[in-house]
Design a protein around this motif. Structure first.
Motif, PDB file in Angstrom:
ATOM      1  N   SER A  22      43.237  34.387  42.254  1.00 39.24           N
ATOM      2  CA  SER A  22      44.055  35.248  40.770  1.00 39.24           C
ATOM      3  C   SER A  22      44.675  33.905  40.726  1.00 39.24           C
ATOM      4  CB  SER A  22      44.300  36.167  41.082  1.00 39.24           C
ATOM      5  OG  SER A  22      45.604  36.476  40.357  1.00 39.24           O
ATOM      6  N   ASN A  23      46.006  33.362  41.738  1.00 39.69           N
ATOM      7  CA  ASN A  23      46.567  32.116  41.617  1.00 39.69           C
ATOM      8  C   ASN A  23      45.683  31.087  40.733  1.00 39.69           C
ATOM      9  OD1 ASN A  23      48.466  34.151  41.696  1.00 39.69           O
ATOM     10  ND2 ASN A  23      48.908  33.166  43.784  1.00 39.69           N
ATOM     11  N   ALA A  24      44.804  30.612  41.175  1.00 40.50           N
ATOM     12  CA  ALA A  24      43.928  29.432  40.976  1.00 40.50           C
ATOM     13  C   ALA A  24      42.997  29.656  39.354  1.00 40.50           C
ATOM     14  CB  ALA A  24      42.824  29.438  42.254  1.00 40.50           C
ATOM     15  N   LEU A  25      42.543  30.638  39.635  1.00 39.67           N
ATOM     16  CA  LEU A  25      42.032  30.797  38.840  1.00 39.67           C
ATOM     17  C   LEU A  25      42.851  31.632  37.229  1.00 39.67           C
ATOM     18  CD1 LEU A  25      38.776  33.061  40.021  1.00 39.67           C
ATOM     19  CD2 LEU A  25      38.702  30.863  39.243  1.00 39.67           C
ATOM     20  N   HIS A  26      43.847  31.685  37.537  1.00 40.78           N
ATOM     21  CA  HIS A  26      45.062  32.785  36.354  1.00 40.78           C
ATOM     22  C   HIS A  26      44.578  33.611  36.203  1.00 40.78           C
ATOM     23  CE1 HIS A  26      47.177  28.464  37.065  1.00 40.78           C
ATOM     24  NE2 HIS A  26      45.749  28.064  36.240  1.00 40.78           N
ATOM     25  N   VAL A  27      43.764  34.596  36.428  1.00 39.68           N
ATOM     26  CA  VAL A  27      42.703  35.891  35.995  1.00 39.68           C
ATOM     27  C   VAL A  27      43.885  36.688  37.222  1.00 39.68           C
ATOM     28  CG1 VAL A  27      41.030  37.647  35.690  1.00 39.68           C
ATOM     29  CG2 VAL A  27      41.185  34.448  35.352  1.00 39.68           C
ATOM     30  N   ALA A  28      43.496  38.084  36.558  1.00 38.10           N
ATOM     31  CA  ALA A  28      44.610  38.746  37.200  1.00 38.10           C
ATOM     32  C   ALA A  28      43.713  39.081  38.392  1.00 38.10           C
ATOM     33  CB  ALA A  28      44.271  40.098  35.977  1.00 38.10           C
ATOM     34  N   GLN A  29      44.213  39.844  39.438  1.00 39.69           N
ATOM     35  CA  GLN A  29      43.599  40.326  41.014  1.00 39.69           C
ATOM     36  C   GLN A  29      42.460  41.393  40.118  1.00 39.69           C
ATOM     37  OE1 GLN A  29      45.985  40.622  44.546  1.00 39.69           O
ATOM     38  NE2 GLN A  29      47.923  40.197  43.100  1.00 39.69           N
ATOM     39  N   SER A  30      43.215  42.719  39.734  1.00 38.81           N
ATOM     40  CA  SER A  30      42.331  43.724  38.777  1.00 38.81           C
ATOM     41  C   SER A  30      40.722  43.736  38.606  1.00 38.81           C
ATOM     42  CB  SER A  30      43.437  44.487  38.704  1.00 38.81           C
ATOM     43  OG  SER A  30      43.561  43.960  37.386  1.00 38.81           O
ATOM     44  N   ALA A  31      40.723  42.495  37.837  1.00 38.24           N
ATOM     45  CA  ALA A  31      39.917  41.860  36.957  1.00 38.24           C
ATOM     46  C   ALA A  31      38.970  40.983  38.082  1.00 38.24           C
ATOM     47  CB  ALA A  31      40.284  40.542  35.113  1.00 38.24           C
ATOM     48  N   ILE A  32      39.371  39.907  38.649  1.00 38.64           N
ATOM     49  CA  ILE A  32      38.288  39.902  39.566  1.00 38.64           C
ATOM     50  C   ILE A  32      37.484  41.038  41.258  1.00 38.64           C
ATOM     51  CG2 ILE A  32      38.973  38.491  41.525  1.00 38.64           C
ATOM     52  CD1 ILE A  32      40.407  36.678  40.629  1.00 38.64           C
ATOM     53  N   SER A  33      39.188  41.496  40.595  1.00 38.74           N
ATOM     54  CA  SER A  33      38.510  42.377  41.979  1.00 38.74           C
ATOM     55  C   SER A  33      36.822  43.276  41.054  1.00 38.74           C
ATOM     56  CB  SER A  33      39.403  43.946  42.907  1.00 38.74           C
ATOM     57  OG  SER A  33      39.649  42.878  43.529  1.00 38.74           O
ATOM     58  N   ARG A  34      37.308  43.981  40.047  1.00 35.33           N
ATOM     59  CA  ARG A  34      35.969  44.380  39.129  1.00 35.33           C
ATOM     60  C   ARG A  34      34.682  43.655  38.958  1.00 35.33           C
ATOM     61  NH1 ARG A  34      40.331  45.777  35.651  1.00 35.33           N
ATOM     62  NH2 ARG A  34      39.322  44.855  34.764  1.00 35.33           N
ATOM     63  N   GLN A  35      35.244  42.430  39.035  1.00 41.50           N
ATOM     64  CA  GLN A  35      33.940  42.151  38.486  1.00 41.50           C
ATOM     65  C   GLN A  35      33.088  41.741  39.330  1.00 41.50           C
ATOM     66  OE1 GLN A  35      32.832  40.266  35.805  1.00 41.50           O
ATOM     67  NE2 GLN A  35      34.078  41.339  34.693  1.00 41.50           N
ATOM     68  N   ILE A  36      33.568  41.389  41.483  1.00 46.61           N
ATOM     69  CA  ILE A  36      33.252  41.550  42.527  1.00 46.61           C
ATOM     70  C   ILE A  36      32.828  42.930  42.883  1.00 46.61           C
ATOM     71  CG2 ILE A  36      33.575  41.163  45.500  1.00 46.61           C
ATOM     72  CD1 ILE A  36      35.314  38.760  43.826  1.00 46.61           C
ATOM     73  N   SER A  37      32.905  43.983  42.086  1.00 48.41           N
ATOM     74  CA  SER A  37      32.457  44.529  42.789  1.00 48.41           C
ATOM     75  C   SER A  37      31.193  45.033  41.800  1.00 48.41           C
ATOM     76  CB  SER A  37      33.436  46.678  42.901  1.00 48.41           C
ATOM     77  OG  SER A  37      34.195  46.304  43.454  1.00 48.41           O
ATOM     78  N   SER A  38      31.755  44.400  40.497  1.00 46.95           N
ATOM     79  CA  SER A  38      30.098  45.158  39.947  1.00 46.95           C
ATOM     80  C   SER A  38      29.067  44.160  39.773  1.00 46.95           C
ATOM     81  CB  SER A  38      30.514  44.893  38.348  1.00 46.95           C
ATOM     82  OG  SER A  38      29.758  44.553  37.310  1.00 46.95           O
ATOM     83  N   LEU A  39      29.615  42.731  40.475  1.00 47.56           N
ATOM     84  CA  LEU A  39      28.449  41.925  41.269  1.00 47.56           C
ATOM     85  C   LEU A  39      27.803  42.541  42.843  1.00 47.56           C
ATOM     86  CD1 LEU A  39      27.234  39.349  41.041  1.00 47.56           C
ATOM     87  CD2 LEU A  39      28.532  38.213  42.784  1.00 47.56           C
ATOM     88  N   GLU A  40      28.850  43.010  43.413  1.00 45.78           N
ATOM     89  CA  GLU A  40      27.448  43.951  44.406  1.00 45.78           C
ATOM     90  C   GLU A  40      27.257  44.513  44.147  1.00 45.78           C
ATOM     91  OE1 GLU A  40      30.881  42.879  48.041  1.00 45.78           O
ATOM     92  OE2 GLU A  40      31.712  44.270  46.476  1.00 45.78           O
ATOM     93  N   ASP A  41      27.130  45.434  43.114  1.00 45.07           N
ATOM     94  CA  ASP A  41      26.750  47.155  42.527  1.00 45.07           C
ATOM     95  C   ASP A  41      25.475  46.537  42.413  1.00 45.07           C
ATOM     96  OD1 ASP A  41      28.474  48.630  43.101  1.00 45.07           O
ATOM     97  OD2 ASP A  41      29.476  49.160  41.877  1.00 45.07           O
ATOM     98  N   GLU A  42      24.832  45.392  41.579  1.00 46.89           N
ATOM     99  CA  GLU A  42      23.705  44.830  41.130  1.00 46.89           C
ATOM    100  C   GLU A  42      22.837  44.180  41.316  1.00 46.89           C
ATOM    101  OE1 GLU A  42      22.545  41.614  37.766  1.00 46.89           O
ATOM    102  OE2 GLU A  42      24.690  41.793  37.866  1.00 46.89           O
ATOM    103  N   LEU A  43      23.359  43.717  42.826  1.00 49.84           N
ATOM    104  CA  LEU A  43      22.706  42.850  44.219  1.00 49.84           C
ATOM    105  C   LEU A  43      22.608  44.054  45.145  1.00 49.84           C
ATOM    106  CD1 LEU A  43      25.068  39.891  45.046  1.00 49.84           C
ATOM    107  CD2 LEU A  43      22.980  39.762  43.700  1.00 49.84           C
TER     108      LEU A  43
END
Length: 303
Positions: A22-43
């Motif tokens: 999150s710090n490296a990307l300058h993105v909120a942790q919650s946004a990263i977690s949502r995107q990865i969960s969505s990716l896992e659901d899709e896969l």
């Protein structure tokens, strides 16, 4: 599947920590977690094991990481190609080279090229013979200097730029150090200082010795040419090196001597992929290098 999901996934996979990603990307942790969960659901498979604040890749996650990184490289390459088509004079050339060409040949080529194309950038990658071929094949780099030029590698085209001798480098205390030339058989009782076995120069030396009836006794190995020269200077062995590495940098306490029998040579050239088209900046560089060495031969110079 979105590009952003892949970028978030790769960053988390490298760091194994959502907060650090999150710090490296300058993105909120919650946004990263949502995107990865969505990716896992899709896969339809879990990509990470969750262990408190730390996470680590699953077996399938490691497999997906390999392909995700390849996809990102291709997208970045496509973006670069688009920029270069708009202005080839401001592109970036991804160029590989072996250590034997690092001290003289590579700087000479780049310096001459930059005089004509001052705004073109370079990403340089040094590596062993096999690594450079694989890197061009896998599109990790676009072009590589190499020696000798491979003739039967899948998806690779090669062009010979020049041919050079391979000379002996002896300590000044060697019994043959005062001769103008030597035979390779004169060194069969000596210890050799060579590159490691994964390097093509190791193979060239060993095969040359075996062709005349002996296997060299390797006492030391080193991946750096200057280190190999230094070991020879201290009297720890002899070595054989391409003459381009011995033009200006022969250590005190050593003697460079041509080999008269058998005459040892290698060709040096440039390789490109034959299964994809070079981007515009790389095409300009490729043609420049070929013309550059043609002019050197016509003027009886050598790099």
């Amino acid at each position: 599947m979105e590009l952003r999901q892949l970028q978030y996934f790769i960053e988390v996979a490298k760091r194994e920590h959502v907060t650090e990603a999150s710090n490296a990307l300058h993105v909120a942790q919650s946004a990263i977690s949502r995107q990865i969960s969505s990716l896992e659901d899709e896969l339809g498979v879990p990509l990470f094991h969750r262990e408190g604040r730390n996470i680590r890749l699953t077996v399938l996650g490691k497999i997906f990481l390999h392909h995700a990184e390849a996809a990102i490289r291709e997208i970045e390459k496509a973006q670069q190609v688009m920029k270069e088509y708009l202005d080839p004079e401001r592109g970036t050339i991804r160029l590989g080279f072996p250590s034997s060409l690092a001290a003289n040949t590579l700087p000479t080529i780049i310096s001459a090229f930059r005089k004509q194309h001052p705004h073109v950038g370079f990403q340089l990658r040094q590596g062993s013979y096999k690594y450079l071929i694989d890197a061009v094949r896998k599109a990790e780099i676009d072009i590589s200097l190499i020696g000798p030029v491979p003739t039967s590698e899948k998806d690779i085209d090669g062009h010979v730029l020049f041919v050079e001798r391979i000379d002996a480098l002896l300590p000044m205390t060697h019994p043959k150090a005062n001769q103008s030339t030597i035979r390779l058989s004169d060194l069969q009782q000596d210890s050799f200082v060579l590159f490691p076995t994964k390097y093509i120069l190791h193979k060239i030396v060993v095969e040359a010795c075996q062709m005349i009836g002996f296997t060299p006794k390797v006492s030391f190995e080193g991946e750096d040419i200057d280190a190999i020269k230094g070991l020879v200077a201290t009297g720890l062995g002899v070595t054989l090196l391409p003459e381009v590495t011995l033009h200006e940098n022969i250590p005190r306490g050593t003697k460079r001597i041509p080999i008269s029998e058998p005459p040892l040579k290698r060709n040096v050239g440039i390789i490109t992929p034959n299964n994809r088209k070079l981007p515009p900046s790389e095409q300009i560089f490729y043609q420049f290098v070929i013309q550059f060495f043609d002019q050197i031969y016509h003027s009886n110079q050598f790099v």
